[in-house]
Motif scaffolding. Structure first.
Motif, PDB file in Angstrom:
ATOM      1  N   LEU A  64     -19.356 -50.116 129.705  1.00  0.00           N
ATOM      2  CA  LEU A  64     -20.385 -51.062 128.476  1.00  0.00           C
ATOM      3  C   LEU A  64     -20.325 -52.295 129.919  1.00  0.00           C
ATOM      4  O   LEU A  64     -20.768 -53.184 130.505  1.00  0.00           O
TER       5      LEU A  64
ATOM      6  N   VAL B 295     -12.983 -46.804 121.741  1.00  0.00           N
ATOM      7  CA  VAL B 295     -13.689 -48.360 122.281  1.00  0.00           C
ATOM      8  C   VAL B 295     -14.179 -47.789 123.858  1.00  0.00           C
ATOM      9  O   VAL B 295     -14.548 -48.560 125.071  1.00  0.00           O
ATOM     10  N   LEU B 296     -13.926 -46.108 124.180  1.00  0.00           N
ATOM     11  CA  LEU B 296     -14.858 -45.847 126.075  1.00  0.00           C
ATOM     12  C   LEU B 296     -16.257 -46.845 125.883  1.00  0.00           C
ATOM     13  O   LEU B 296     -16.710 -46.991 127.205  1.00  0.00           O
ATOM     14  N   ILE B 297     -17.389 -45.958 125.032  1.00  0.00           N
ATOM     15  CA  ILE B 297     -18.560 -46.854 125.136  1.00  0.00           C
ATOM     16  C   ILE B 297     -18.663 -47.430 125.596  1.00  0.00           C
ATOM     17  O   ILE B 297     -19.235 -48.585 126.318  1.00  0.00           O
ATOM     18  N   GLN B 298     -17.760 -48.899 125.093  1.00  0.00           N
ATOM     19  CA  GLN B 298     -17.637 -50.507 124.731  1.00  0.00           C
ATOM     20  C   GLN B 298     -17.023 -51.299 126.017  1.00  0.00           C
ATOM     21  O   GLN B 298     -17.978 -51.708 126.825  1.00  0.00           O
TER      22      GLN B 298
END
Lengths: 157, 646
Positions: free
Chosen positions: A32, A26-29
């Motif tokens: 963001l 989930v890091l990218i989410q």
């Protein structure tokens, strides 16, 4: 005052982290969401994410520096995005970018010293029929000409 | 709303929705795709709602905000049903008249109609406008009738019937067989048969399996996936669920670009509604089949649209490609079998299930079946989204639908396939467009971007643009792509700056061969296409830049000069006042002159010089003529009529 701001900020960060805790990949989410909350990803926030999510800071920097939608530097109050997609390109987008750079006296990727504007180029905003397109704070301006540039900028304080 | 628990319950629900709808009731629809947002559809919507309220018609007249209609050039677009009266370029000020004249008195407002540029004839109905008339909108057509935030609109058109049929009537193998027989090829890039992809994922060992929608749409100049996702998200979800059933997957992902906020929003609403109605979740439509979908927002990296890179991104990692000797159908997300299809591909699936593979196969060419949506953009009159059967000729698309080149300019070529595609020159205008024909010409279908270019586009500069784009987007993992693109960019930058030398073209070709053979992913192996295809068809333009230091299209800044023709100048001060550098000298009744040493070649003087006058010229490959002596620059009174139009 600054300290209180910082506290409020970290509370927001913790709320965002809470949405993703315990999930995989989930890091990218998460980043963001941080980006859209603050318009950039402050270094202190990265340390906080690292601590709470048990992800090494190096990995977070790797992601944040790879993706174009994330910024590791503070940005201006208004973000001007110039679409450089092919359709805009053949309809004169380079001239628009030149004009913006000249009027704002910054290069693409930069921020004015008064923090009023940041100027970015994007590869395609998907408004190809309206080209050349620039987007300021989520508002699209279509069929832009060099002569219109100053007028558009003046709308944003 | 209780969950729909069986096929009969779905039919009942659809029946109910349709019965409640009076097709003769007037309904105003307003295009609310992103392009129309940009031209002010929000304020038009407010004005219409307010006016309906003011005139006490909120009950009698329906109002619906739909997805993109495709004719983005002329937005915001209003269509009034049941007659399908089409108004273009609508402003909030038009709302009162639309309601009092068209709704109340069924009168037509002439000035808002489409005017045929060649005959001057005004056209009332949407389907009679040439831009729409010559299309067959099998996938895209429903966008015009649906409010994407209301699942009932989709159901009213028979939505989720294909899914019900699949779950209750067909085995996964039969679904697979149908899609294979239809020869549905991937609409996102390479045109790989979707059925085969599904089959290899199904047969790959390992559980769970994943299905993914690719809505990354990074190709600049293409926006059909965005418009489908924004305008008809349930259709994509239905296609995805059918795909999941055929493959045996219980988890799905939608990978959508962060740059598409409206698509993210509408997709989110659609997912919630689909769950609420029981088209996602456990025991879908009472069949026992279980499936749900997560949204992953892309964070702005072109290479992440590549299948293995996209899967890395979904895992929360940097979106770089993996070596391709391991197929993602065998080891994709978390090394599990994963199937990735593009938005438009999946939007075709419910259609194939409903109407059958034979019907689908009757449309298109031998090797490419069905229709394709193209985004027809660039220097063409009617820009927008165009859906035609595979095999339609470029000429029909650009001239019949697109209305030809704007400003009466000469057609030079059409760029297809995104940055990895190529430019097709004028001699191939009668080429039937399909996957194989485009590849033969050194370009490709890609996701369907079709950027028309005219005589004012410099081919070498365009090649430089694509190489620059790819250089920026190359992830840098493999050497041929990372270094090859950089060297190519250097060479092309030299050529457009007038520093080109003999042997440059050959060197470009040599680098291209290595990149094609040795790069890790499709970005690198196709990255040389723009340079190769332009060298193949437009070598004379390269030669003009290299040998004569001349840019035939008058684009390359370092090779052109701006110059005011003394005979044409009417000394109107327009260019002089607008020049940001103060490089233009002159006054009222004194012919203007550009001081070449101060000129930054921004082109504003050229843009603001009145078209009738056309005194500002661009020249290349020859010196700027000396300016007139001071004494000869005064324009005598009465010498030129209409002079000094300031």
């Amino acid at each position: 005052m600054v300290e209180i701001d910082m506290k409020v900020k970290m509370k927001r960060v913790d709320e965002i982290i809470e949405r993703y805790k315990g999930e995989e990949g989930v890091l990218i989410q998460l980043l963001l969401d941080i980006q859209s909350e603050f318009n950039w990803i402050p270094h202190g926030v990265i340390a906080r994410i690292s601590e709470k999510m048990r992800i090494p800071t190096s990995q977070i920097y790797r992601i944040a520096s790879f993706y174009k939608a994330m910024s590791l530097n503070p940005v201006g109050r208004h973000i001007v995005q110039v679409c450089m997609g092919t359709a805009c390109q053949v309809r004169g987008a380079p001239k628009i970018l030149d004009r913006l750079e000249a009027n704002l006296k910054i290069k693409e990727g930069g921020t004015t010293p008064d923090m009023r504007f940041s100027l970015k180029r994007v590869n395609c905003l998907g408004c190809c029929a309206m080209g050349p397109v620039i987007e300021v704070d989520g508002t699209y301006h279509g069929k832009v000409t060099s002569a219109m540039v100053q007028e558009i900028l003046e709308k944003y304080e | 709303m209780p969950r729909v628990k069986s096929r009969d319950a779905l039919e009942e629900l659809i029946g109910e929705i349709v019965a409640k709808r009076d097709l003769n009731k007037p309904c105003i629809t307003l295009c609310s795709g992103t392009a129309c947002h940009a031209t002010g559809s929000d304020s038009v919507a407010d004005a219409i709602v307010e006016e309906l309220d003011k005139q006490g018609l909120t009950e009698e007249v329906g109002f619906r905000r739909t997805g993109c209609h495709g004719f983005c050039e002329q937005g915001p677009i209003v269509v009034i049903y049941p007659e399908a009266i089409c108004y273009l370029n609508v402003t909030p000020d038009d709302a009162p008249e639309i309601i009092s004249k068209t709704i109340k008195e069924t009168g037509i407002i002439d000035r808002l109609l489409y005017t045929d540029p060649s005959t001057g004839e005004r056209i009332v109905h949407e389907h009679e406008i040439p831009f729409y008339k010559h299309q067959s909108r099998l996938v895209f057509g429903d966008n015009l009738r649906i409010d994407p935030t209301n699942i009932k609109d989709y159901l009213a058109l028979g939505g989720y019937r294909a899914l019900a049929r699949v779950l209750h009537e067909l085995t996964p193998e039969e679904v697979l067989e149908e899609v294979k027989r239809a020869n549905l090829r991937g609409r996102g890039g390479g045109g790989f048969p979707a059925g085969m992809k599904w089959e290899s994922t199904r047969n790959a060992p390992g559980e769970p399996k994943y299905v993914i929608v690719n809505c990354d749409e990074g190709d600049p100049g293409a926006y059909m996936d965005r418009s489908i996702m924004e305008g008809n998200p349930h259709r994509v979800l239905e296609g995805l669920t059918i795909c999941a059933y055929a493959i045996g997957a219980r988890h799905g992902f939608v990978y959508v670009r962060q740059e598409y906020p409206l698509a993210v929003k509408n997709l989110g609403i659609a997912l919630e509604q689909a769950r609420e109605y029981g088209f996602l979740g456990t025991d879908i439509l009472g069949s026992g089949f279980e499936f749900d979908v997560k949204v992953h927002r892309g964070a702005g990296a072109f290479v992440s649209g590549e299948s293995s890179a996209l899967m890395n991104a979904i895992e929360g990692k940097v979106g770089e490609p993996r070596p391709k000797y391991v197929h993602t159908s065998e080891a994709g997300i978390w090394d599990k079998p994963s199937n990735l299809n593009n938005v438009e591909t999946l939007a075709n699936v419910p259609l194939i299930i409903e109407k059958g593979a034979d019907w689908f196969g009757s449309i298109g060419t031998e090797g490419s079946k069905g229709t394709k949506i193209f985004s027809l953009v660039g220097t063409v009159n009617n820009t927008g989204l165009v859906e035609v059967p595979m095999g339609t000729t470029l000429r029909d698309i650009i001239y019949k639908i697109g209305g030809g080149i704007r400003g009466g300019k000469r057609f030079k070529g059409v760029q297809t396939g995104g940055p990895s595609g190529g430019i097709i020159p004028v001699q191939y205008l009668d080429l039937p467009v399909d996957f194989d024909e485009l590849t033969k010409l050194g370009s490709m279908m890609g996701s369907g971007g079709m950027i028309v270019i005219d005589e004012d586009t410099c081919i070498v500069d365009l090649a430089r643009y694509f190489v620059d784009f790819l250089c920026d987007e190359s992830c840098g993992k493999c050497v041929p792509c990372r270094e090859g693109l950089k060297r190519m960019r250097e060479i092309l930058e030299d050529i457009v700056a007038g520093r080109g030398k003999e042997g440059d073209i050959e060197l470009l070709e040599e680098i291209a061969v290595v990149m094609k053979k040795a790069s890790l992913c499709a970005l690198g192996t196709t990255a040389a296409n723009p340079a190769l295809s332009t060298i193949r068809y437009f070598r004379d333009e390269y030669d003009a830049h290299i040998k004569e230091k001349r840019c035939p299209a008058l684009v390359c800044k370092d090779l052109i000069s701006y110059y005011i023709e003394p005979e044409a100048c009417i000394a109107c001060l327009k260019c002089l006042k607008n020049c940001p550098e103060g490089a233009i000298e002159g006054e009222k009744r004194v012919i203007h002159v550009i001081e070449q040493s101060k000129c930054v070649k921004c082109g504003i003087c050229y843009d603001v010089c009145p078209p009738k006058v056309g005194a500002v010229k661009k020249i290349s490959g020859k010196p700027v003529p000396p300016s007139l002596p001071e004494a000869e620059r005064a324009i005598r009174k009465g010498k030129k009529k209409g002079g000094g139009s300031d």
